[in-house]
Write an enzyme that holds these catalytic residues in place. Structure first.
Site, PDB file in Angstrom:
ATOM      1  N   LYS A  42       0.822  -1.198   0.000  1.00 13.27           N
ATOM      2  CA  LYS A  42       0.000   0.000   0.000  1.00 13.27           C
ATOM      3  C   LYS A  42       0.863   1.257   0.000  1.00 13.27           C
ATOM      4  CE  LYS A  42      -2.892  -2.417   3.344  1.00 13.27           C
ATOM      5  NZ  LYS A  42      -3.201  -2.417   4.793  1.00 13.27           N
ATOM      6  N   GLY A  43       2.146   1.069   0.333  1.00 17.32           N
ATOM      7  CA  GLY A  43       3.011   2.218   0.594  1.00 17.32           C
ATOM      8  C   GLY A  43       3.127   3.222  -0.539  1.00 17.32           C
ATOM      9  N   GLU A  98       7.350   2.226  -6.484  1.00 15.20           N
ATOM     10  CA  GLU A  98       7.529   1.808  -5.088  1.00 15.20           C
ATOM     11  C   GLU A  98       7.725   3.022  -4.181  1.00 15.20           C
ATOM     12  OE1 GLU A  98       7.202  -0.008  -2.703  1.00 15.20           O
ATOM     13  OE2 GLU A  98       8.274  -1.905  -2.758  1.00 15.20           O
ATOM     14  N   ASP A  99       7.399   2.833  -2.925  1.00 14.82           N
ATOM     15  CA  ASP A  99       7.626   3.913  -1.967  1.00 14.82           C
ATOM     16  C   ASP A  99       9.094   3.999  -1.563  1.00 14.82           C
ATOM     17  OD1 ASP A  99       7.537   1.473  -0.611  1.00 14.82           O
ATOM     18  OD2 ASP A  99       6.175   2.135   0.965  1.00 14.82           O
ATOM     19  N   ASP A 102      14.629  -0.565   0.101  1.00 13.31           N
ATOM     20  CA  ASP A 102      15.356  -0.724   1.360  1.00 13.31           C
ATOM     21  C   ASP A 102      16.335  -1.887   1.173  1.00 13.31           C
ATOM     22  OD1 ASP A 102      15.912  -0.330   4.086  1.00 13.31           O
ATOM     23  OD2 ASP A 102      14.349  -1.687   4.735  1.00 13.31           O
ATOM     24  N   LYS A 130      17.190   3.730   0.246  1.00 10.99           N
ATOM     25  CA  LYS A 130      17.997   3.622   1.468  1.00 10.99           C
ATOM     26  C   LYS A 130      19.166   2.689   1.157  1.00 10.99           C
ATOM     27  CE  LYS A 130      15.165   3.334   5.433  1.00 10.99           C
ATOM     28  NZ  LYS A 130      14.548   2.461   6.452  1.00 10.99           N
ATOM     29  N   VAL A 153      11.381   5.701   8.334  1.00  8.49           N
ATOM     30  CA  VAL A 153      10.628   6.894   7.938  1.00  8.49           C
ATOM     31  C   VAL A 153       9.159   6.548   7.694  1.00  8.49           C
ATOM     32  CG1 VAL A 153      12.632   8.094   6.987  1.00  8.49           C
ATOM     33  CG2 VAL A 153      11.302   6.605   5.505  1.00  8.49           C
ATOM     34  N   ASP A 159       4.205   3.542   6.183  1.00  8.20           N
ATOM     35  CA  ASP A 159       3.589   3.290   7.481  1.00  8.20           C
ATOM     36  C   ASP A 159       4.568   2.719   8.490  1.00  8.20           C
ATOM     37  OD1 ASP A 159       3.826   0.696   6.140  1.00  8.20           O
ATOM     38  OD2 ASP A 159       2.683  -0.087   7.828  1.00  8.20           O
ATOM     39  N   ARG A 165       0.416   6.701   7.380  1.00  8.74           N
ATOM     40  CA  ARG A 165       0.414   6.817   5.921  1.00  8.74           C
ATOM     41  C   ARG A 165      -0.164   8.157   5.467  1.00  8.74           C
ATOM     42  NH1 ARG A 165       1.547   1.684   3.857  1.00  8.74           N
ATOM     43  NH2 ARG A 165       0.644  -0.105   4.923  1.00  8.74           N
TER      44      ARG A 165
HETATM   45  P1  IMP Z   1      12.676  -4.076   1.058  1.00 14.48           P
HETATM   46  O1  IMP Z   1      12.184  -5.390   0.564  1.00 14.48           O
HETATM   47  O2  IMP Z   1      13.541  -4.225   2.283  1.00 14.48           O
HETATM   48  O3  IMP Z   1      13.360  -3.233   0.020  1.00 14.48           O
HETATM   49  O4  IMP Z   1      11.421  -3.304   1.638  1.00 14.48           O
HETATM   50  C1  IMP Z   1      10.538  -2.639   0.882  1.00 14.48           C
HETATM   51  C2  IMP Z   1       9.308  -2.307   1.661  1.00 14.48           C
HETATM   52  O5  IMP Z   1       9.549  -2.224   3.064  1.00 14.48           O
HETATM   53  C3  IMP Z   1       8.802  -0.950   1.271  1.00 14.48           C
HETATM   54  O6  IMP Z   1       7.903  -1.048   0.199  1.00 14.48           O
HETATM   55  C4  IMP Z   1       8.149  -0.457   2.540  1.00 14.48           C
HETATM   56  O7  IMP Z   1       6.805  -0.856   2.571  1.00 14.48           O
HETATM   57  C5  IMP Z   1       8.883  -1.134   3.644  1.00 14.48           C
HETATM   58  N1  IMP Z   1       9.891  -0.231   4.280  1.00 14.48           N
HETATM   59  C6  IMP Z   1      11.216  -0.300   4.197  1.00 14.48           C
HETATM   60  N2  IMP Z   1      11.816   0.698   4.877  1.00 14.48           N
HETATM   61  C7  IMP Z   1      10.810   1.425   5.403  1.00 14.48           C
HETATM   62  C8  IMP Z   1      10.777   2.630   6.215  1.00 14.48           C
HETATM   63  O8  IMP Z   1      11.787   3.249   6.588  1.00 14.48           O
HETATM   64  N3  IMP Z   1       9.529   3.067   6.558  1.00 14.48           N
HETATM   65  C9  IMP Z   1       8.379   2.438   6.166  1.00 14.48           C
HETATM   66  N4  IMP Z   1       8.378   1.337   5.405  1.00 14.48           N
HETATM   67  C10 IMP Z   1       9.582   0.834   5.035  1.00 14.48           C
HETATM   68 MG    MG Z   2       5.360  -1.157   1.483  1.00 11.72          MG
END
Ligand code: IMP
Ligand code: MG
Length: 181
Positions: A42-43, A98-99, A102, A130, A153, A159, A165
């Site tokens: 949903k981000g 994507e939001d 990470d 990030k 964040v 969220d 959100r």
């Molecule tokens: P990844 O698989 O670790 O790259 O994570 C991606 C998802 O994790 C994003 O779409 C976010 O929903 C969530 N996420 C990662 N870091 C943060 C943050 O700092 N705040 C909120 N959501 C995060």
């Molecule tokens: Mg997300």
């Protein structure tokens, strides 16, 4: 909500200006193509809603939901498709919206699934990046709004435990909010 925010990282104005800039670039790059924007729920919904209105060429939109986090702040590494696209993407120029990028685990998994469906092209547009926390090094965003530090964040779609959100800006969450859980 405000009392849970340590500081504002990106203001409404900064977000608006960056989204306008990304929209201009995407409009140039995809002119004459078959653009399909895929928002990862949903981000990314807030970013998606603003970004699509900053794009002035024809495009379609669709949504996907995957989960990797549970309700916490650390990626579990387990990715599950909760909602799939409503249409086939063969021949489409897919832009995954994507939001935040990470660890990259979510997008690495998603890109593999979507690539296997033979789109004409597939790229990533992420609002936040990030890089300090990247694990899936092969994941690259063609369009990226801001690099952010290694802090949790929230706001503008992002969220913590499904909250925050609806903040119009992006802020750093006070660590005690998740440490006291
Ligand atoms: P990844 O698989 O670790 O790259 O994570 C991606 C998802 O994790 C994003 O779409 C976010 O929903 C969530 N996420 C990662 N870091 C943060 C943050 O700092 N705040 C909120 N959501 C995060
Ligand atoms: Mg997300």
């Amino acid at each position: 909500m405000k009392e849970c925010i340590e500081r504002v990282l990106l203001s409404e104005k900064e977000l608006h200006d960056k989204v306008a800039e990304l929209g201009r670039k995407i409009s140039e790059d995809y002119r004459g193509k078959n653009l399909l924007m895929v928002s990862v729920l949903k981000g990314s919904v807030v970013f998606m809603a603003d970004l699509m209105r900053a794009i002035d060429i024809p495009c379609e939109i669709d949504f996907m939901a995957v989960s990797s986090y549970g309700s916490g702040t650390k990626n579990s590494g387990v990715v599950e498709i909760k909602k799939d696209l409503a249409r086939e993407i063969e021949g489409c120029d897919v832009l995954v919206v994507e939001d935040i990028l990470d660890s990259g685990i979510t997008l690495s998994y998603l890109m593999k699934i979507l690539q296997a469906r033979n789109p004409a092209s597939i790229r990533i547009c992420t609002l936040l990046d990030k890089p300090a926390r990247r694990k899936a090094k092969e994941v690259m965003a063609t369009y990226s709004g801001f690099e952010v530090p290694d802090a949790f964040v929230v706001g503008y779609g992002l969220d913590y435990d499904e909250k925050f959100r609806n903040l119009p800006y992006i802020g750093i969450l006070k660590p005690e909010v998740y440490e006291n859980k």
